[in-house]
Design a protein around this motif. Structure first.
Motif, PDB file in Angstrom:
ATOM      1  N   LEU A  13      -7.365   2.265   9.093  1.00 30.99           N
ATOM      2  CA  LEU A  13      -7.330   3.353  10.155  1.00 30.99           C
ATOM      3  C   LEU A  13      -7.335   4.683   9.277  1.00 30.99           C
ATOM      4  O   LEU A  13      -7.451   5.627  10.024  1.00 30.99           O
ATOM      5  N   GLY A  14      -7.238   4.620   7.783  1.00 28.81           N
ATOM      6  CA  GLY A  14      -7.204   5.935   7.148  1.00 28.81           C
ATOM      7  C   GLY A  14      -6.015   6.571   6.882  1.00 28.81           C
ATOM      8  O   GLY A  14      -5.959   7.601   5.978  1.00 28.81           O
ATOM      9  N   TYR A  15      -4.957   5.818   7.055  1.00 31.76           N
ATOM     10  CA  TYR A  15      -3.669   6.420   6.252  1.00 31.76           C
ATOM     11  C   TYR A  15      -3.622   5.868   4.828  1.00 31.76           C
ATOM     12  O   TYR A  15      -4.081   4.730   4.616  1.00 31.76           O
ATOM     13  N   GLU A  16      -2.988   6.714   4.221  1.00 31.32           N
ATOM     14  CA  GLU A  16      -2.848   6.225   2.734  1.00 31.32           C
ATOM     15  C   GLU A  16      -1.260   6.291   2.387  1.00 31.32           C
ATOM     16  O   GLU A  16      -0.409   6.873   3.237  1.00 31.32           O
ATOM     17  N   LEU A  17      -0.835   5.693   1.379  1.00 30.79           N
ATOM     18  CA  LEU A  17       0.405   5.455   0.991  1.00 30.79           C
ATOM     19  C   LEU A  17       1.233   6.878   0.930  1.00 30.79           C
ATOM     20  O   LEU A  17       2.248   7.190   0.962  1.00 30.79           O
ATOM     21  N   LYS A  18       0.477   7.866   0.211  1.00 29.72           N
ATOM     22  CA  LYS A  18       1.020   9.252   0.165  1.00 29.72           C
ATOM     23  C   LYS A  18       1.309   9.807   1.400  1.00 29.72           C
ATOM     24  O   LYS A  18       2.225  10.644   1.322  1.00 29.72           O
ATOM     25  N   ASP A  19       1.009   9.264   2.468  1.00 34.04           N
ATOM     26  CA  ASP A  19       1.069   9.963   3.741  1.00 34.04           C
ATOM     27  C   ASP A  19       2.442   9.421   4.462  1.00 34.04           C
ATOM     28  O   ASP A  19       2.959   9.956   5.475  1.00 34.04           O
ATOM     29  N   ASN A  20       3.264   8.513   3.529  1.00 29.17           N
ATOM     30  CA  ASN A  20       4.376   7.951   4.148  1.00 29.17           C
ATOM     31  C   ASN A  20       5.698   9.222   3.944  1.00 29.17           C
ATOM     32  O   ASN A  20       5.481  10.266   3.299  1.00 29.17           O
ATOM     33  N   ILE A  21       6.554   9.247   4.964  1.00 33.44           N
ATOM     34  CA  ILE A  21       7.771  10.245   5.111  1.00 33.44           C
ATOM     35  C   ILE A  21       9.087   9.527   4.493  1.00 33.44           C
ATOM     36  O   ILE A  21      10.093  10.294   4.423  1.00 33.44           O
ATOM     37  N   GLY A  22       8.830   8.423   3.812  1.00 37.55           N
ATOM     38  CA  GLY A  22      10.091   8.115   3.018  1.00 37.55           C
ATOM     39  C   GLY A  22       9.977   6.557   3.072  1.00 37.55           C
ATOM     40  O   GLY A  22       9.059   5.907   3.340  1.00 37.55           O
ATOM     41  N   THR A  23      11.175   5.906   2.578  1.00 38.61           N
ATOM     42  CA  THR A  23      11.063   4.166   2.490  1.00 38.61           C
ATOM     43  C   THR A  23      12.770   3.934   3.222  1.00 38.61           C
ATOM     44  O   THR A  23      13.464   4.966   3.222  1.00 38.61           O
ATOM     45  N   VAL A  24      12.791   2.866   3.562  1.00 35.40           N
ATOM     46  CA  VAL A  24      13.968   2.596   4.165  1.00 35.40           C
ATOM     47  C   VAL A  24      14.096   1.038   3.926  1.00 35.40           C
ATOM     48  O   VAL A  24      13.106   0.169   3.813  1.00 35.40           O
ATOM     49  N   GLU A  25      15.192   0.336   3.450  1.00 35.38           N
ATOM     50  CA  GLU A  25      15.551  -1.013   3.545  1.00 35.38           C
ATOM     51  C   GLU A  25      15.821  -1.563   4.805  1.00 35.38           C
ATOM     52  O   GLU A  25      16.781  -1.165   5.566  1.00 35.38           O
ATOM     53  N   ILE A  26      15.540  -2.707   5.163  1.00 38.60           N
ATOM     54  CA  ILE A  26      15.603  -3.473   6.267  1.00 38.60           C
ATOM     55  C   ILE A  26      16.022  -4.982   6.080  1.00 38.60           C
ATOM     56  O   ILE A  26      15.539  -5.467   5.019  1.00 38.60           O
ATOM     57  N   GLU A  27      16.757  -5.545   6.838  1.00 35.90           N
ATOM     58  CA  GLU A  27      17.141  -6.817   6.835  1.00 35.90           C
ATOM     59  C   GLU A  27      16.239  -7.702   7.688  1.00 35.90           C
ATOM     60  O   GLU A  27      15.995  -7.517   8.817  1.00 35.90           O
ATOM     61  N   THR A  28      15.675  -8.854   6.999  1.00 42.81           N
ATOM     62  CA  THR A  28      14.769  -9.576   7.807  1.00 42.81           C
ATOM     63  C   THR A  28      15.341 -10.835   7.585  1.00 42.81           C
ATOM     64  O   THR A  28      16.234 -11.174   7.026  1.00 42.81           O
ATOM     65  N   ALA A  29      14.772 -11.736   8.413  1.00 45.63           N
ATOM     66  CA  ALA A  29      15.189 -13.442   8.325  1.00 45.63           C
ATOM     67  C   ALA A  29      14.916 -13.897   6.903  1.00 45.63           C
ATOM     68  O   ALA A  29      15.753 -14.853   6.537  1.00 45.63           O
ATOM     69  N   ASN A  30      14.221 -13.329   6.123  1.00 43.12           N
ATOM     70  CA  ASN A  30      13.861 -13.733   4.534  1.00 43.12           C
ATOM     71  C   ASN A  30      14.788 -12.691   3.652  1.00 43.12           C
ATOM     72  O   ASN A  30      14.611 -12.889   2.524  1.00 43.12           O
ATOM     73  N   GLY A  31      15.696 -11.895   4.102  1.00 44.92           N
ATOM     74  CA  GLY A  31      16.269 -11.066   3.340  1.00 44.92           C
ATOM     75  C   GLY A  31      16.187  -9.709   3.431  1.00 44.92           C
ATOM     76  O   GLY A  31      15.372  -9.294   4.311  1.00 44.92           O
ATOM     77  N   ILE A  32      16.629  -8.518   2.434  1.00 41.39           N
ATOM     78  CA  ILE A  32      16.291  -7.311   2.751  1.00 41.39           C
ATOM     79  C   ILE A  32      15.079  -7.083   1.942  1.00 41.39           C
ATOM     80  O   ILE A  32      14.954  -7.410   0.684  1.00 41.39           O
ATOM     81  N   ILE A  33      14.459  -6.171   2.542  1.00 43.95           N
ATOM     82  CA  ILE A  33      13.083  -5.737   2.086  1.00 43.95           C
ATOM     83  C   ILE A  33      13.048  -4.223   2.143  1.00 43.95           C
ATOM     84  O   ILE A  33      13.730  -3.501   2.954  1.00 43.95           O
TER      85      ILE A  33
ATOM     86  N   PHE B 149       5.903   9.052  16.525  1.00 46.74           N
ATOM     87  CA  PHE B 149       6.898   7.798  16.560  1.00 46.74           C
ATOM     88  C   PHE B 149       6.719   7.390  15.282  1.00 46.74           C
ATOM     89  O   PHE B 149       5.544   7.096  14.362  1.00 46.74           O
ATOM     90  N   GLN B 150       8.039   7.112  14.710  1.00 48.10           N
ATOM     91  CA  GLN B 150       8.291   6.454  13.454  1.00 48.10           C
ATOM     92  C   GLN B 150       8.214   4.906  13.385  1.00 48.10           C
ATOM     93  O   GLN B 150       8.650   4.298  13.952  1.00 48.10           O
TER      94      GLN B 150
END
Length: 128
Positions: free
Chosen positions: A47-67, A87-88
């Motif tokens: 859609l035209g977004y790039e990795l550098k467009d992110n506003i940060g990172t976050v760790e989340i817990e999933t059924a397969n562990g923390i990512i 909307f984030q």
């Protein structure tokens, strides 16, 4: 407002259409067990977004562990008659982590925050 939804024939997952920035449409799985909305990074990059467009990172817990996921802020994000400005969403590379899906991500409960909604699995409808 009542919306018809599609169900994946193999899994029974609830599929909803979403719109990003008023111009891009994608199919996502409505996941009432997901706290946050997450999109496949490959779809977002197309859609035209790039990795550098992110506003940060976050760790989340999933059924397969923390990512760790990147967080992006969408100008607008709409689905089921609801529209959120600035909307984030969390972004994760599904393919790189062995996730193969026909869908572009998960619509989480954060999107429906503040709304009263009912899912009718017999009629395949969501009323908000």
């Amino acid at each position: 407002m009542t919306f018809q939804f599609e169900r994946d024939p193999g899994s029974g997952l609830i599929i909803v259409n979403i719109e990003i920035d008023g111009k891009y449409e994608l199919n996502m799985v409505l996941d009432t067990g997901a706290t946050n909305t997450t999109i496949n990074s490959n779809a977002l990059y197309l859609l035209g977004y790039e990795l550098k467009d992110n506003i940060g990172t976050v760790e989340i817990e999933t059924a397969n562990g923390i990512i760790e996921t990147e967080v992006f802020e969408m100008k607008s994000f709409a689905s089921l008659g609801q529209k959120k400005e600035k909307f984030q969403i969390q972004v994760y590379d599904f393919l790189a982590h062995g996730i193969f899906s026909d869908y572009n991500g998960l619509l989480g409960l954060d999107f429906l925050e503040g709304a009263k909604f009912t899912i009718d699995m017999n009629a395949n409808t969501i009323t908000i």
